[in-house]
Scaffold this active site. Sequence first.
Site, PDB file in Angstrom:
ATOM      1  N   SER A 162       0.824  -1.216   0.000  1.00  0.00           N
ATOM      2  CA  SER A 162       0.000   0.000   0.000  1.00  0.00           C
ATOM      3  C   SER A 162       0.856   1.263   0.000  1.00  0.00           C
ATOM      4  O   SER A 162       1.728   1.441   0.859  1.00  0.00           O
ATOM      5  CB  SER A 162      -0.907   0.024   1.231  1.00  0.00           C
ATOM      6  OG  SER A 162      -1.828  -1.039   1.200  1.00  0.00           O
ATOM      7  N   HIS A 178      -3.539   0.167  -4.606  1.00  0.00           N
ATOM      8  CA  HIS A 178      -2.974  -0.994  -5.304  1.00  0.00           C
ATOM      9  C   HIS A 178      -3.447  -0.920  -6.759  1.00  0.00           C
ATOM     10  O   HIS A 178      -4.574  -1.303  -7.077  1.00  0.00           O
ATOM     11  CB  HIS A 178      -3.433  -2.301  -4.643  1.00  0.00           C
ATOM     12  CG  HIS A 178      -2.866  -2.510  -3.279  1.00  0.00           C
ATOM     13  ND1 HIS A 178      -1.775  -3.309  -3.043  1.00  0.00           N
ATOM     14  CD2 HIS A 178      -3.224  -1.995  -2.081  1.00  0.00           C
ATOM     15  CE1 HIS A 178      -1.499  -3.295  -1.747  1.00  0.00           C
ATOM     16  NE2 HIS A 178      -2.358  -2.501  -1.148  1.00  0.00           N
ATOM     17  N   HIS A 200      -5.257  -9.379  -1.477  1.00  0.00           N
ATOM     18  CA  HIS A 200      -5.268  -9.717  -0.060  1.00  0.00           C
ATOM     19  C   HIS A 200      -6.328 -10.774   0.244  1.00  0.00           C
ATOM     20  O   HIS A 200      -7.353 -10.852  -0.440  1.00  0.00           O
ATOM     21  CB  HIS A 200      -5.572  -8.481   0.787  1.00  0.00           C
ATOM     22  CG  HIS A 200      -4.675  -7.319   0.543  1.00  0.00           C
ATOM     23  ND1 HIS A 200      -4.812  -6.500  -0.563  1.00  0.00           N
ATOM     24  CD2 HIS A 200      -3.631  -6.815   1.253  1.00  0.00           C
ATOM     25  CE1 HIS A 200      -3.886  -5.550  -0.517  1.00  0.00           C
ATOM     26  NE2 HIS A 200      -3.168  -5.723   0.573  1.00  0.00           N
ATOM     27  N   TYR A 208      -8.381 -10.647   2.666  1.00  0.00           N
ATOM     28  CA  TYR A 208      -9.619 -10.021   3.115  1.00  0.00           C
ATOM     29  C   TYR A 208     -10.505  -9.551   1.956  1.00  0.00           C
ATOM     30  O   TYR A 208     -11.656  -9.169   2.166  1.00  0.00           O
ATOM     31  CB  TYR A 208      -9.346  -8.862   4.073  1.00  0.00           C
ATOM     32  CG  TYR A 208      -8.565  -7.697   3.495  1.00  0.00           C
ATOM     33  CD1 TYR A 208      -9.125  -6.841   2.552  1.00  0.00           C
ATOM     34  CD2 TYR A 208      -7.271  -7.427   3.913  1.00  0.00           C
ATOM     35  CE1 TYR A 208      -8.415  -5.770   2.035  1.00  0.00           C
ATOM     36  CE2 TYR A 208      -6.555  -6.377   3.418  1.00  0.00           C
ATOM     37  CZ  TYR A 208      -7.122  -5.540   2.465  1.00  0.00           C
ATOM     38  OH  TYR A 208      -6.415  -4.486   1.946  1.00  0.00           O
ATOM     39  N   GLU A 209      -9.976  -9.573   0.730  1.00  0.00           N
ATOM     40  CA  GLU A 209     -10.791  -9.181  -0.420  1.00  0.00           C
ATOM     41  C   GLU A 209     -11.794 -10.264  -0.804  1.00  0.00           C
ATOM     42  O   GLU A 209     -12.660 -10.040  -1.649  1.00  0.00           O
ATOM     43  CB  GLU A 209      -9.897  -8.847  -1.607  1.00  0.00           C
ATOM     44  CG  GLU A 209      -9.032  -7.608  -1.393  1.00  0.00           C
ATOM     45  CD  GLU A 209      -8.101  -7.331  -2.552  1.00  0.00           C
ATOM     46  OE1 GLU A 209      -8.592  -6.998  -3.641  1.00  0.00           O
ATOM     47  OE2 GLU A 209      -6.864  -7.463  -2.373  1.00  0.00           O
ATOM     48  N   ALA A 222       2.974  -2.269   3.958  1.00  0.00           N
ATOM     49  CA  ALA A 222       2.786  -1.234   4.961  1.00  0.00           C
ATOM     50  C   ALA A 222       2.357  -1.921   6.253  1.00  0.00           C
ATOM     51  O   ALA A 222       1.535  -2.843   6.221  1.00  0.00           O
ATOM     52  CB  ALA A 222       1.721  -0.240   4.509  1.00  0.00           C
ATOM     53  N   MET A 273      -1.649  -6.785   6.956  1.00  0.00           N
ATOM     54  CA  MET A 273      -2.718  -7.617   6.396  1.00  0.00           C
ATOM     55  C   MET A 273      -2.301  -8.293   5.085  1.00  0.00           C
ATOM     56  O   MET A 273      -3.148  -8.527   4.216  1.00  0.00           O
ATOM     57  CB  MET A 273      -3.978  -6.773   6.172  1.00  0.00           C
ATOM     58  CG  MET A 273      -4.484  -6.085   7.421  1.00  0.00           C
ATOM     59  SD  MET A 273      -5.919  -5.028   7.065  1.00  0.00           S
ATOM     60  CE  MET A 273      -6.037  -4.099   8.600  1.00  0.00           C
ATOM     61  N   SER A 274      -1.023  -8.633   4.952  1.00  0.00           N
ATOM     62  CA  SER A 274      -0.566  -9.221   3.689  1.00  0.00           C
ATOM     63  C   SER A 274       0.687 -10.060   3.913  1.00  0.00           C
ATOM     64  O   SER A 274       1.019 -10.424   5.028  1.00  0.00           O
ATOM     65  CB  SER A 274      -0.277  -8.109   2.671  1.00  0.00           C
ATOM     66  OG  SER A 274       0.852  -7.353   3.082  1.00  0.00           O
ATOM     67  N   ASN A 283       2.457   3.428  10.927  1.00  0.00           N
ATOM     68  CA  ASN A 283       1.753   3.837  12.156  1.00  0.00           C
ATOM     69  C   ASN A 283       2.240   3.011  13.335  1.00  0.00           C
ATOM     70  O   ASN A 283       2.872   1.956  13.148  1.00  0.00           O
ATOM     71  CB  ASN A 283       0.242   3.656  11.999  1.00  0.00           C
ATOM     72  CG  ASN A 283      -0.138   2.215  11.664  1.00  0.00           C
ATOM     73  OD1 ASN A 283      -0.141   1.818  10.498  1.00  0.00           O
ATOM     74  ND2 ASN A 283      -0.438   1.424  12.686  1.00  0.00           N
ATOM     75  N   HIS A 329      -7.126   3.613   6.495  1.00  0.00           N
ATOM     76  CA  HIS A 329      -6.386   3.264   5.280  1.00  0.00           C
ATOM     77  C   HIS A 329      -5.756   4.513   4.658  1.00  0.00           C
ATOM     78  O   HIS A 329      -4.645   4.450   4.134  1.00  0.00           O
ATOM     79  CB  HIS A 329      -7.311   2.587   4.270  1.00  0.00           C
ATOM     80  CG  HIS A 329      -6.595   2.060   3.065  1.00  0.00           C
ATOM     81  ND1 HIS A 329      -5.558   1.137   3.133  1.00  0.00           N
ATOM     82  CD2 HIS A 329      -6.732   2.338   1.733  1.00  0.00           C
ATOM     83  CE1 HIS A 329      -5.122   0.859   1.929  1.00  0.00           C
ATOM     84  NE2 HIS A 329      -5.811   1.586   1.056  1.00  0.00           N
TER      85      HIS A 329
END
Length: 289
Positions: A29, A60, A82, A84-85, A112, A210-211, A234, A246
């Site tokens: 990201s 992306h 990902h 979660y998609e 990220a 998340m990846s 972060n 995001h």
Amino acid sequence: MALDPYKAAEFIKNTAPGFTPRVGIILGSGLGGLAEKIDAVVTIGFDDIPDFPRSTVEGHDGQLILGRLGGMPVVCMKGRIHLYEGGNPEDLAVPVRTMKLLGIDILLVTNAAGSFHESAGPGSLMLISDHINLTGRNPLVGENDDRFGPRFFPMTDAYDPTLRAHFKAIAEELDIPLSEGVYLHYLGPNFETPAEIRAFRVLGADAVGMSTTPEVLVARHCGLRVAAISNITNLVAGLSKTELSHQQTLDCAKLAAEDLEKLVIIFLETLKRELLKAHLKEGADGNGQ
């Protein structure tokens, strides 16, 4: 019906005839700027590649770029898919297997991530030494594809120690702070709760995102060497003084983007020289027999 990386690879080879990448790059990201540094031979949208999964997340772009970066022939995914998609987790194996079929030996993954350490906060980089996959999902579940690798395979040195040492040496030479630690993969798409973060800290996590783990699992299954870097955007929930979003991830990814670009380009330049030396030595050894 399962996607077929052989169809995807055949299409890409026909689109860029005679070009053989040695390194695959996956950009996370907000990190698409590195793709602009590539001396591109061809750029192909994910949507245009048969049997290739599509990215649906902002930040992306969903492009595959073949060209040279730091003098090294590369294939770069500007954007990723990902878990979660939604969709079939097995589809996440297709991009890495496609790059393997194109000719890569090494996979470089970026992402990220949120940091557990205030000393390595937004704008810093973390070299991944190991990971914890808490998603409960693996793109290799199901019937094994023996064309790519064995049913069971080790993950002891999933993140290649030699490549990590190479990155650390370059970072020191360039005076770029580069911490090293364990990346924890959280399914998402929500950010983590403070209670979850406290649990992850006990597990030994240094950063969370998340990846990445699906791609690394597939890469190691098919024998690729792997290096991975987290762009810290972060501090984790409970440490961060701002609300996580995001958009914040995309904005803060820019803070260390320049350092990451320098690091990767010099890494590829020096890697190319090392590979050339090894090739010349093999040739000399062969001639001497």
